[in-house]
Motif scaffolding. Structure first.
Motif, PDB file in Angstrom:
ATOM      1  N   ALA A  40       0.874  -1.179   0.000  1.00  0.00           N
ATOM      2  CA  ALA A  40       0.000   0.000   0.000  1.00  0.00           C
ATOM      3  C   ALA A  40       0.906   1.224   0.000  1.00  0.00           C
ATOM      4  O   ALA A  40       1.758   1.352   0.879  1.00  0.00           O
ATOM      5  CB  ALA A  40      -0.906  -0.010   1.227  1.00  0.00           C
ATOM      6  N   TYR A  41       0.744   2.077  -1.005  1.00  0.00           N
ATOM      7  CA  TYR A  41       1.710   3.160  -1.237  1.00  0.00           C
ATOM      8  C   TYR A  41       1.115   4.565  -1.178  1.00  0.00           C
ATOM      9  O   TYR A  41       1.872   5.542  -1.081  1.00  0.00           O
ATOM     10  CB  TYR A  41       2.363   3.000  -2.624  1.00  0.00           C
ATOM     11  CG  TYR A  41       3.099   1.683  -2.828  1.00  0.00           C
ATOM     12  CD1 TYR A  41       3.546   0.931  -1.762  1.00  0.00           C
ATOM     13  CD2 TYR A  41       3.360   1.212  -4.111  1.00  0.00           C
ATOM     14  CE1 TYR A  41       4.225  -0.262  -1.945  1.00  0.00           C
ATOM     15  CE2 TYR A  41       4.047   0.025  -4.310  1.00  0.00           C
ATOM     16  CZ  TYR A  41       4.472  -0.712  -3.218  1.00  0.00           C
ATOM     17  OH  TYR A  41       5.154  -1.882  -3.404  1.00  0.00           O
ATOM     18  N   ALA A  42      -0.204   4.696  -1.268  1.00  0.00           N
ATOM     19  CA  ALA A  42      -0.785   6.043  -1.354  1.00  0.00           C
ATOM     20  C   ALA A  42      -0.651   6.749  -0.011  1.00  0.00           C
ATOM     21  O   ALA A  42      -0.979   6.162   1.038  1.00  0.00           O
ATOM     22  CB  ALA A  42      -2.252   5.953  -1.771  1.00  0.00           C
ATOM     23  N   LYS A  43      -0.202   8.001  -0.051  1.00  0.00           N
ATOM     24  CA  LYS A  43       0.008   8.706   1.222  1.00  0.00           C
ATOM     25  C   LYS A  43      -1.308   8.897   1.979  1.00  0.00           C
ATOM     26  O   LYS A  43      -1.317   9.051   3.188  1.00  0.00           O
ATOM     27  CB  LYS A  43       0.755  10.020   1.020  1.00  0.00           C
ATOM     28  CG  LYS A  43       0.067  11.047   0.184  1.00  0.00           C
ATOM     29  CD  LYS A  43       0.895  12.328   0.181  1.00  0.00           C
ATOM     30  CE  LYS A  43       0.151  13.426  -0.526  1.00  0.00           C
ATOM     31  NZ  LYS A  43       0.768  13.905  -1.753  1.00  0.00           N
ATOM     32  N   GLU A  65       9.851  10.745  -5.033  1.00  0.00           N
ATOM     33  CA  GLU A  65       9.542  11.693  -3.948  1.00  0.00           C
ATOM     34  C   GLU A  65       8.245  11.307  -3.243  1.00  0.00           C
ATOM     35  O   GLU A  65       8.162  11.325  -2.019  1.00  0.00           O
ATOM     36  CB  GLU A  65       9.421  13.123  -4.484  1.00  0.00           C
ATOM     37  CG  GLU A  65      10.682  13.975  -4.468  1.00  0.00           C
ATOM     38  CD  GLU A  65      11.538  13.884  -3.202  1.00  0.00           C
ATOM     39  OE1 GLU A  65      12.598  13.237  -3.280  1.00  0.00           O
ATOM     40  OE2 GLU A  65      11.183  14.485  -2.169  1.00  0.00           O
ATOM     41  N   ASP A  66       7.220  10.971  -4.037  1.00  0.00           N
ATOM     42  CA  ASP A  66       5.916  10.611  -3.449  1.00  0.00           C
ATOM     43  C   ASP A  66       6.047   9.393  -2.542  1.00  0.00           C
ATOM     44  O   ASP A  66       5.445   9.319  -1.471  1.00  0.00           O
ATOM     45  CB  ASP A  66       4.913  10.256  -4.561  1.00  0.00           C
ATOM     46  CG  ASP A  66       4.306  11.507  -5.159  1.00  0.00           C
ATOM     47  OD1 ASP A  66       4.598  12.610  -4.643  1.00  0.00           O
ATOM     48  OD2 ASP A  66       3.562  11.381  -6.152  1.00  0.00           O
ATOM     49  N   ALA A  83       5.396   8.915   1.493  1.00  0.00           N
ATOM     50  CA  ALA A  83       4.506   7.869   2.032  1.00  0.00           C
ATOM     51  C   ALA A  83       5.250   7.002   3.056  1.00  0.00           C
ATOM     52  O   ALA A  83       4.687   6.615   4.084  1.00  0.00           O
ATOM     53  CB  ALA A  83       3.966   7.008   0.893  1.00  0.00           C
ATOM     54  N   MET A  84       6.524   6.713   2.789  1.00  0.00           N
ATOM     55  CA  MET A  84       7.299   5.878   3.726  1.00  0.00           C
ATOM     56  C   MET A  84       7.430   6.566   5.083  1.00  0.00           C
ATOM     57  O   MET A  84       7.334   5.916   6.121  1.00  0.00           O
ATOM     58  CB  MET A  84       8.701   5.609   3.159  1.00  0.00           C
ATOM     59  CG  MET A  84       8.701   4.603   2.035  1.00  0.00           C
ATOM     60  SD  MET A  84      10.389   4.187   1.572  1.00  0.00           S
ATOM     61  CE  MET A  84      10.082   3.351   0.031  1.00  0.00           C
ATOM     62  N   TYR A 110      21.286  10.593  -3.933  1.00  0.00           N
ATOM     63  CA  TYR A 110      19.860  10.653  -3.584  1.00  0.00           C
ATOM     64  C   TYR A 110      19.460   9.452  -2.721  1.00  0.00           C
ATOM     65  O   TYR A 110      18.761   9.592  -1.713  1.00  0.00           O
ATOM     66  CB  TYR A 110      19.033  10.709  -4.875  1.00  0.00           C
ATOM     67  CG  TYR A 110      17.537  10.829  -4.656  1.00  0.00           C
ATOM     68  CD1 TYR A 110      17.009  11.791  -3.789  1.00  0.00           C
ATOM     69  CD2 TYR A 110      16.654   9.995  -5.335  1.00  0.00           C
ATOM     70  CE1 TYR A 110      15.639  11.900  -3.599  1.00  0.00           C
ATOM     71  CE2 TYR A 110      15.287  10.099  -5.158  1.00  0.00           C
ATOM     72  CZ  TYR A 110      14.780  11.048  -4.280  1.00  0.00           C
ATOM     73  OH  TYR A 110      13.426  11.155  -4.100  1.00  0.00           O
ATOM     74  N   ARG A 111      19.930   8.276  -3.098  1.00  0.00           N
ATOM     75  CA  ARG A 111      19.608   7.075  -2.310  1.00  0.00           C
ATOM     76  C   ARG A 111      20.225   7.155  -0.907  1.00  0.00           C
ATOM     77  O   ARG A 111      19.568   6.834   0.083  1.00  0.00           O
ATOM     78  CB  ARG A 111      20.099   5.808  -3.034  1.00  0.00           C
ATOM     79  CG  ARG A 111      19.199   5.392  -4.149  1.00  0.00           C
ATOM     80  CD  ARG A 111      19.808   4.266  -4.970  1.00  0.00           C
ATOM     81  NE  ARG A 111      19.042   4.097  -6.187  1.00  0.00           N
ATOM     82  CZ  ARG A 111      18.059   3.190  -6.348  1.00  0.00           C
ATOM     83  NH1 ARG A 111      17.774   2.343  -5.402  1.00  0.00           N
ATOM     84  NH2 ARG A 111      17.397   3.131  -7.469  1.00  0.00           N
TER      85      ARG A 111
END
Ligand code: ATP
Ligand code: TZP
Ligand code: MG
Ligand code: MG
Length: 266
Positions: free
Chosen positions: A41-44, A66-67, A71-72, A98-99
């Motif tokens: 499930a990923y949606a913020k 970014e999204d 969410a994480m 970035y990682r």
């Protein structure tokens, strides 16, 4: 120690994964085979709620956006507020800035229970710049035991560094596990699935270091059994047999574990 696999099968813990597009299906099937219940499930808009009802949350930055990072962090904070353990897999940390900075950002904002990566990823997250080739560590030299202890102290969590020999440390206690098979390096997602399998064991256990040692050794034992069925040049057959062997694991596999407990030097 190994009665945990029976408990896991009885409890079927829900593991909420925010993971990468490469390994999503393999991770879900591997968790089912083990006896856990996967959800992606990923949606913020929904991750806080999902994390709240999960037994564990697994954050994996393998194909980050970014999204997804937003969410994480929402999911991780919700897990923290609800006493749900959080696993972080910093896939590819060190390959790009970035990682690396994203993995550190998550560790700053979320109380991570367990960090699982290869030696190059973990060393880059702690601030040692060891070269990464994409998401693969290659053959890195160095003392993985010291690295695991250092990372555990720095991030105040349990750390699992995988490779031919796996190292598990919480800064006080350190274990090595030498189960596994080189065919695990020929199938994508075996590290990512292990992070989620560890999440499933954390979900049923307050003792994170023992839970991780059992998870890592049983995972390696399943790989050893699968490799006996697949030929040395049959990664496809190995992947299929590996899922089957995950499903067949039970407490009687305990004696096959190659675990060594190291005491920290004074
Ligand atoms: P990498 O990108 O470096 O392959 P990863 O995230 O895939 O990292 P691994 O270190 O490959 O993670 O660990 C995944 C599983 O494979 C672990 O169970 C580990 O013990 C096992 N493993 C890795 N390398 C070997 C090897 N040479 N021999 C036996 N088992 C291995
Ligand atoms: N590229 C981005 S994520 C990913 C690849 C190939 C999967 C990495 O999986 P693992 O478990 O670290 O081998
Ligand atoms: Mg690997
Ligand atoms: Mg990995």
């Amino acid at each position: 120690m190994f009665e945990r696999i029976t408990r896991l099968r009885n409890q079927e813990p829900l593991v909420h994964n925010i993971t990468n597009v490469v390994v999503t299906n393999f991770t879900a099937n591997g968790l089912y085979a083990l006896g856990a219940s996967p959800v992606m499930a990923y949606a913020k808009e929904e991750v806080a709620e999902m994390a709240q009802i999960a037994g564990a949350v697994v954050l994996n930055i393998g194909t980050l956006t970014e999204d997804q990072i937003e969410a994480m962090i929402i999911a991780g904070k919700s897990a923290n507020q609800n006493g749900v353990p959080v696993v972080l897999d910093p896939v590819g940390a060190g390959a790009t800035t970035y990682r690396t900075s994203t993995a550190r950002n998550i560790l700053e904002k979320v109380d991570v229970s367990l960090l699982r990566g290869n030696a190059a990823e973990v060393s880059n997250v702690v601030g040692e710049q060891i070269a990464m080739k994409g998401v693969d560590s290659g053959n890195i030299q160095g003392n993985h035991i010291d690295l695991a202890q250092k990372a555990a102290e720095l991030f105040q969590c349990t750390v699992v560094i995988t490779g031919q020999t796996d190292v598990i440390s919480n800064g006080e206690d350190t274990y090595t596990v030498s189960n596994g098979h080189s065919l695990l390096t020929k199938v994508t997602g075996t590290g990512c699935l292990l992070s989620s399998v560890i999440g499933a064991f954390l979900a049923i256990d307050q003792n994170h270091i023992h839970a991780a040692v059992v998870a890592v050794s049983l995972y390696g034992i399943a790989a050893e059994k699968a490799a006996q069925k697949a030929g040395t040049n049959e990664p496809g057959r190995f992947q299929m047999e590996f899922l089957n062997e995950l499903a067949k694991l039970n407490e009687t596999d305990g004696p096959l574990a190659k675990i060594n407990h190291l005491q920290k030097e004074a």
